[in-house]
Design a protein around this motif. Structure first.
Motif, short mmCIF file in Angstrom:
data_model
loop_
_atom_site.label_atom_id
_atom_site.label_comp_id
_atom_site.label_asym_id
_atom_site.label_seq_id
_atom_site.Cartn_x
_atom_site.Cartn_y
_atom_site.Cartn_z
N SER A 44 0.83 -1.20 0.00
CA SER A 44 0.00 0.00 0.00
C SER A 44 0.87 1.26 0.00
O SER A 44 0.61 2.22 -0.73
N ARG A 48 0.72 4.17 -2.70
CA ARG A 48 0.27 5.53 -2.35
C ARG A 48 1.40 6.54 -2.40
O ARG A 48 1.17 7.73 -2.66
N GLY A 120 -4.13 -1.10 -5.74
CA GLY A 120 -5.14 -0.27 -5.08
C GLY A 120 -5.91 -1.03 -4.01
O GLY A 120 -6.37 -0.46 -3.03
N THR A 123 -5.02 -0.48 -0.35
CA THR A 123 -5.48 0.72 0.36
C THR A 123 -6.54 0.35 1.40
O THR A 123 -6.66 0.98 2.45
N MET A 124 -7.33 -0.68 1.07
CA MET A 124 -8.42 -1.09 1.97
C MET A 124 -7.93 -1.65 3.29
O MET A 124 -8.65 -1.62 4.28
N ALA A 153 -10.05 5.19 3.93
CA ALA A 153 -9.29 4.24 3.12
C ALA A 153 -10.18 3.13 2.56
O ALA A 153 -9.89 2.57 1.50
N GLU A 156 -12.01 4.70 -0.63
CA GLU A 156 -11.06 4.86 -1.74
C GLU A 156 -10.54 3.49 -2.20
O GLU A 156 -10.44 3.21 -3.39
N GLY A 157 -10.22 2.62 -1.22
CA GLY A 157 -9.67 1.31 -1.56
C GLY A 157 -10.67 0.44 -2.31
O GLY A 157 -10.31 -0.27 -3.25
N LYS A 160 -10.75 1.60 -5.81
CA LYS A 160 -9.52 1.22 -6.53
C LYS A 160 -9.48 -0.29 -6.81
O LYS A 160 -8.93 -0.72 -7.81
#
Ligand SMILES: C[S@@+](CC[C@H](N)C(=O)[O-])C[C@H]1O[C@@H](n2cnc3c(N)ncnc32)[C@H](O)[C@@H]1O
Length: 367
Positions: A44, A48, A120, A123-124, A153, A156-157, A160
Motif C-alpha cells: 500500500s 500511495r 489499489g 489501500t483497503m 481508506a 477509496e480502496g 480502486k
C-alpha cells in the motif's frame, strides 16, 4: 457426526506424512500468510507514495535514485526496497546495488489504467484492520458496523479494487451481454447507478455513451462528493449527476437501466431495493446486478479471489447490512439463488446470468 481420535505424535496419517510434518507444513503456510499480511502494508505504501510508479519502465535504480525520483527519504526507501526484494516483487543486483521492478510486475503494481492493476486493493487494508475492535464487539452483540463508520481508506480502496475490472469489462462485455441495452444507450437512455460509491462505474458508462443521462445514488455523502469530483476530472459532468439517496427511495422513474455494482448484498433490505427498482424501471427496462463471484458453498471458495471476498464479507459486507437493521444480511457470497428469489418476490421475474469474470457475476434482471 463421526469424530476420529487425534493422531499420536509421529503417527503416519493422510498422504503418508506424520502429524508433526503436517503441523510443520501448515505452520509454514500460516507464517507465509502472516508475511503477506504485514507486507501488504508495504504494498500500500508503494502504491500511495508512488514508489512503484517511479520504478516502472525505468530499469535498475539505486535506493538513492528512487528516493530522489519520489522525493522521499533514502533510509526509508532502502528499507522498503529490502521488503520488496524479500517478497519477490522487486529484484536486486548485489554487484551494482540496484533494484528493478520487472515490467510484468509494473503491470500489476504501477499502472492504474490496466485491468491487471491490483495495488489499489491494499489501500483497503488500513480500514479493514482498524475495524478489528469494532468487529470484536459486533461478534458478541450481533450489531452491525455501518459503511460510514469505516475510515476513508475503505471508500477509496474499494473503488480502486473494483475499478480495473469495471474498466476492462463493464462496457465491452457486461453491457454488451444485456439484450438491447447498448442500442438504447447509444440512442440516449436514462440510467441509475445505485450504491455508486466513487462512481467509477457511472463515469465509465457516461464516457462510452454520450447521448445518455446517468445518475449515481449512494447514501454515503463523502462518496457522492468524491464521485462528483471524479466525474468532473473525467469530463463527463455534463451528463452525470450524483445524489445522496438510499437504494429503496432514490428519486426518478422510467429508467432504462438500473445498475448495482458490488452493493446489493451490502444493503440491509435488498428486497425493498429491488421493489423500488421495479417501480422505477421504464417499460422494457433492465436491472444489471453485479455481485462478487463467490460461492454460497463454503468449500468452493478456497481460491485466491474467494479468500479475499469471504474475508471482506466478514469485515465489511455483513456488518454493513446488519447496521441497516433490514430483514436480510446476505454477506457477499449468498449466491445466485438467494438473490434471484428476492428479485422474483419484487416482481422482477426475468433473471439471467449474463456474464462473469474471476471477481464478478453479472445478472440481467427485468419484469
Ligand atoms: C462495496 S461498495 C461499492 C461501491 C461502488 N458501487 C463500486 O463498485 O465501487 C458498496 C456501496 O453501497 C453503498 N450502500 C450500502 N447500503 C446502501 C443503501 N441502503 N442505499 C444506498 N447505498 C448503499 C455504500 O455506501 C457503498 O458505497
Amino acid at each position: 457426526m463421526a469424530v476420529s481420535a487425534p493422531a499420536a505424535p509421529g503417527a503416519v496419517g493422510g498422504g503418508g506424512t506424520t502429524r508433526q510434518e503436517r503441523v510443520s507444513a501448515f505452520l509454514e503456510r500460516v507464517i507465509t500468510d502472516g508475511g503477506a499480511a504485514v507486507a501488504g502494508l508495504c504494498t500500500s505504501l508503494g502504491d500511495r507514495l508512488g514508489l512503484y510508479r517511479a520504478m516502472a519502465g525505468v530499469g535498475p535504480l539505486t535506493s538513492a535514485q528512487l528516493a530522489a525520483r519520489t522525493g522521499l527519504v533514502e533510509r526509508y526507501v532502502r528499507e522498503w526496497l529490502a521488503a520488496q526484494v524479500a517478497g519477490g516483487y522487486v529484484t536486486y543486483a548485489p554487484d551494482r546495488d540496484t533494484y528493478l521492478l520487472p515490467d510484468e510486475h509494473a503491470a500489476v503494481l504501477a499502472e492504474p489504467g490496466l485491468p491487471s492493476y491490483a495495488a489499489g486493493f491494499f489501500t483497503m487494508l488500513q480500514a479493514l484492520y482498524a475495524t478489528e475492535d469494532s468487529l470484536m464487539d459486533a461478534f458478541r452483540t450481533g450489531e452491525g458496523i455501518g459503511w460510514e463508520e469505516h475510515g476513508a481508506a475503505l471508500f477509496e480502496g474499494t473503488a480502486k479494487f473494483f475499478r480495473p475490472g469495471y474498466a476492462a469489462s463493464l462496457v465491452p462485455e457486461w453491457l454488451a451481454s444485456l439484450d438491447g441495452v447498448v442500442e438504447k444507450l447509444e440512442r440516449g437512455a436514462a440510467v441509475a447507478d445505485v450504491g455508486c460509491g466513487y462512481g467509477y462505474s457511472t463515469a465509465l458508462m457516461a464516457r462510452a455513451f454520450p447521448h445518455s443521462r446517468f445518475t449515481g445514488y449512494d447514501f454515503h455523502r463523502p462518496s457522492v462528493e468524491a464521485a462528483r469530483g471524479i466525474a468532473a476530472e473525467q469530463g463527463v459532468a455534463d451528463r452525470v449527476t450524483f445524489e445522496v439517496a438510499g437504494a429503496d427511495d432514490f428519486p426518478g422513474e422510467d429508467f432504462d437501466l438500473i445498475t448495482y455494482f458490488d452493493c446489493l448484498h451490502d444493503i440491509g433490505d435488498p428486497g425493498a431495493a429491488l421493489r423500488h427498482a421495479e417501480h422505477a424501471l421504464a417499460e422494457g427496462g433492465t436491472c444489471m446486478i453485479v455481485e462478487p463471484n463467490a460461492s454460497p458453498h463454503a468449500d468452493e471458495n478456497a481460491t485466491p479471489v474467494g479468500r479475499v471476498l469471504t474475508a471482506a464479507s466478514v469485515a465489511v459486507c455483513l456488518p454493513s447490512a446488519l447496521a441497516q437493521h433490514g430483514p436480510q444480511a446476505l454477506g457477499n457470497h449468498a449466491g445466485e439463488r438467494a438473490l434471484r428469489e428476492l428479485a422474483d418476490a419484487a416482481g422482477l421475474h426475468h433473471w439471467r446470468l449474463a456474464a462473469q469474470s474471476p471477481v464478478n457475476r453479472v445478472y440481467a434482471v427485468g419484469r
